[in-house]
Design a protein around this motif. Structure first.
Motif, short mmCIF file in Angstrom:
data_model
loop_
_atom_site.label_atom_id
_atom_site.label_comp_id
_atom_site.label_asym_id
_atom_site.label_seq_id
_atom_site.Cartn_x
_atom_site.Cartn_y
_atom_site.Cartn_z
N PHE A 13 0.75 -1.15 -0.07
CA PHE A 13 -0.09 0.07 0.12
C PHE A 13 0.75 1.10 0.04
N LYS A 14 2.23 1.23 0.11
CA LYS A 14 3.15 2.62 0.36
C LYS A 14 3.05 2.82 -1.25
N THR A 15 2.88 2.09 -2.20
CA THR A 15 2.92 2.27 -3.53
C THR A 15 1.87 2.29 -4.28
N ASP A 16 1.06 1.52 -3.98
CA ASP A 16 -0.29 1.27 -4.49
C ASP A 16 -1.62 2.40 -3.90
N SER A 20 -9.82 1.11 -1.68
CA SER A 20 -11.33 1.92 -1.48
C SER A 20 -11.87 1.54 0.06
N ASP A 21 -12.00 0.15 0.09
CA ASP A 21 -12.79 -0.25 1.38
C ASP A 21 -11.84 -0.39 2.66
N GLN A 23 -11.39 1.94 4.77
CA GLN A 23 -11.84 2.66 5.92
C GLN A 23 -13.05 1.85 6.70
N GLN A 24 -13.74 1.16 5.84
CA GLN A 24 -14.94 0.31 6.08
C GLN A 24 -14.20 -1.09 7.11
N ARG A 25 -13.25 -1.44 6.60
CA ARG A 25 -12.69 -2.68 7.28
C ARG A 25 -11.97 -2.14 8.63
N GLU A 26 -11.44 -1.02 8.58
CA GLU A 26 -11.01 -0.33 9.82
C GLU A 26 -11.85 -0.33 10.87
N LEU A 27 -13.12 0.28 10.46
CA LEU A 27 -14.26 0.25 11.59
C LEU A 27 -14.74 -1.18 12.05
N GLU A 28 -14.74 -1.92 10.98
CA GLU A 28 -15.01 -3.39 11.40
C GLU A 28 -13.87 -3.99 12.52
N ASP A 29 -12.64 -3.53 12.21
CA ASP A 29 -11.46 -3.89 13.01
C ASP A 29 -11.68 -3.36 14.52
N TYR A 81 -4.55 -6.67 4.36
CA TYR A 81 -4.44 -5.06 4.35
C TYR A 81 -3.34 -4.89 5.60
N SER A 82 -3.10 -5.79 6.69
CA SER A 82 -2.28 -5.73 7.82
C SER A 82 -1.54 -6.91 8.05
#
Length: 100
Positions: A13-16, A20-21, A23-29, A81-82
């Protein structure tokens, strides 16, 4: 036993850029953090104060497999993502010594 886990965003993700999803997954986390806290497995959590998305979490678990199961329950982990770095903790030697 306690485990310190450092979660950092996937290096791709540093380059790409972030998906788009994200923030939604972060809320789920965040919701999953609350579940694990209420169950007693997650003791404390901190957001990393950096431009990169990340967190540091203190877990209580009876085995490495149990902490891995908790980590695998996070939506950002499921989506790749993590990345977690798991550090098993032991008592600090000075605290284990008996006083004279």
């Amino acid at each position: 036993m306690q485990y310190l886990v450092i979660f950092s965003s996937n290096p791709k993700f540093k380059t790409d850029g972030m998906p788009s999803d994200f923030q939604q997954r972060e809320l789920e986390d965040e919701a999953q953090v609350q579940v694990l806290y209420m169950e007693g497995g997650l003791r404390q959590a901190w957001a990393l104060d950096t431009k990169d998305h990340g967190a540091v979490v203190l877990f209580e678990a009876e085995s490495p497999e149990h902490v891995q199961k908790m980590i695998d329950s996070f939506p950002l982990i499921k989506a790749d993502y993590s990345n977690p770095q798991i550090l098993p903790l032991a008592p600090y030697p000075a605290f284990a010594k008996k006083s004279v």
